[in-house]
Enzyme design. Structure first.
Site, short mmCIF file in Angstrom:
data_model
loop_
_atom_site.label_atom_id
_atom_site.label_comp_id
_atom_site.label_asym_id
_atom_site.label_seq_id
_atom_site.Cartn_x
_atom_site.Cartn_y
_atom_site.Cartn_z
N SER A 223 1.02 -1.12 -0.16
CA SER A 223 0.09 0.00 -0.11
C SER A 223 1.01 1.25 -0.08
CB SER A 223 -1.03 0.10 1.33
OG SER A 223 -0.10 0.00 2.44
N LYS A 224 2.11 1.08 0.21
CA LYS A 224 3.06 2.42 0.17
C LYS A 224 3.09 3.13 -1.16
CE LYS A 224 4.46 2.30 4.62
NZ LYS A 224 3.45 1.09 5.21
N ASN A 225 3.63 4.47 -1.16
CA ASN A 225 3.55 5.00 -2.35
C ASN A 225 4.53 4.47 -3.34
OD1 ASN A 225 2.70 6.97 -0.47
ND2 ASN A 225 3.32 8.60 -1.52
#
Length: 369
Positions: free
Chosen positions: A185-187
């Site tokens: 889910s991180k950038n």
């Protein structure tokens, strides 16, 4: 209609040909651990942050732990940090044998309140561990000045802030080390777990590389007690395909955040406190986090209309049962405790469209009206 916090399907379809090609190349090579793809993503992330070394590891939690140990933090040491963060921040301090010392947050940025740091310093303080929450960096200029004055180490938890800047500086430029997470889910997300440590210190970098392979240098000769914490070639290959898009994706997140704020202003929703980007900051909006009263009721209302939201974080670390031995109590960190009762993160990702944003904000308006 179901609106998820993060939806990576469109991103995958865009990158699918490149991803499948590179994964086939990795599998055909039969090199799966610390090969050329790992070395490339280490170089990419180090260069992005203007530092000399990147050290890939299994996840963001291990990244913090290894950075602390490689920097000399251990039993008897205290590490000043924030209680308003994911468990791994303080958990890694304890895993290194040290004691977390929590200070309150700035209610505007949710990051560590730099004005509270010096009063928490004792003879046992070894390091400061600021967290760059939601995609906005802490005031690293102030942290650096305090650390230099008191001869302390700085380790940055930048798990949510890859690509962010403060006063023109990236994570890792004013510290012994900075750590990242590549959780999906991180950038910049992998398709599994992954992490990275960056540093300008040659000796610390060498120790990190040894620690992540069971403390062996050369192989099968163990001089320190290390761990199995290697970033694998498959995840590194995925990250290398995604990496050139990171700046564009961060800019898109910023545009989505601006549009959310525009909509809230248009609707005149004074009941909603919006995130603020402070001066000298480049916020990459890993989360778009509002503050509201009646949060539980609002969250339930939005869920009933198919809108997923998340609370980061409902119980501060200083009040977690596992840290009861540290003797913190309700009221010790008032801004942290207040934020934990009010924050609510809305869906945000580069592919989020304006129609969906309008629907989300309209439902929040309906709730309050």
């Amino acid at each position: 209609m179901k609106i998820s916090m993060v939806d990576t399907k469109e991103q995958y379809e865009e990158l699918k040909p490149e991803l499948l090609k590179i994964l086939d190349e990795v599998m055909s090579s039969s090199i799966f651990i610390i090969g050329e793809n790992v070395k490339q993503i280490e170089k990419n992330v180090a260069n992005l942050n203007k530092v000399n070394h990147g050290i890939g590891c299994s996840n963001g939690s291990d990244a913090i732990h290894i950075a602390l140990e490689a920097s000399g933090v251990g039993p008897g040491d205290e590490v000043i940090t924030t209680s308003f963060t994911f468990f791994a921040t303080a958990g890694s301090i304890v895993r290194a044998g040290a004691k977390p010392v929590f200070v309150d947050i700035d209610p505007i940025t949710f990051n560590i309140d730099v004005k509270k740091i010096e009063s928490a310093i004792t003879n046992n303080t070894k390091a400061i561990l600021p967290v760059h929450l939601y995609g906005q960096m802490a005031d690293m200029e102030s942290v650096y000045k305090i650390a230099k004055k008191h001869n302390l180490i700085i380790i940055e938890d930048a798990a949510q802030a890859i690509g962010a800047k403060f006063a023109g500086k990236s994570p890792g430029e004013l510290s012994s080390a900075a750590t990242f997470s590549f959780y999906p889910s991180k950038n910049l997300g992998a398709y599994g777990d992954g992490g990275m440590i960056i540093t300008n210190d040659d000796e610390i970098a060498d120790r990190m590389r040894v620690i992540r392979v069971h403390g062996a240098k050369p192989k099968y000769y163990h001089h320190v007690l290390g761990y199995n914490s290697r970033l694998d070639e498959m995840q590194a290959a995925i990250l290398n395909i995604k990496f050139p898009k990171l700046k564009e994706w961060n800019e898109l997140r910023r545009k989505k955040a601006d549009y959310y704020s525009y909509l809230f202003d248009q609707y005149g929703l004074s009941q909603v406190a919006l995130p603020k980007e402070i001066n000298n900051s480049y916020h990459v909006y890993h989360q778009y986090t509002i503050r509201v009263d009646k949060r539980s009721e609002l969250q339930e209302y939005l869920e009933a209309h198919g809108i997923e939201t998340t609370i980061y974080y409902p119980l501060p670390l200083h009040l977690q049962p596992v840290f009861k031995y540290l003797d913190y109590k309700d009221g010790d960190l008032p801004e942290t405790e207040k934020a934990s009762k009010e924050v609510l993160s809305l869906p945000i990702y580069p592919e989020l469209n304006e129609d969906t944003q309008r629907f989300i904000v309209s439902k929040i308006r309906d709730f309050f009206n």
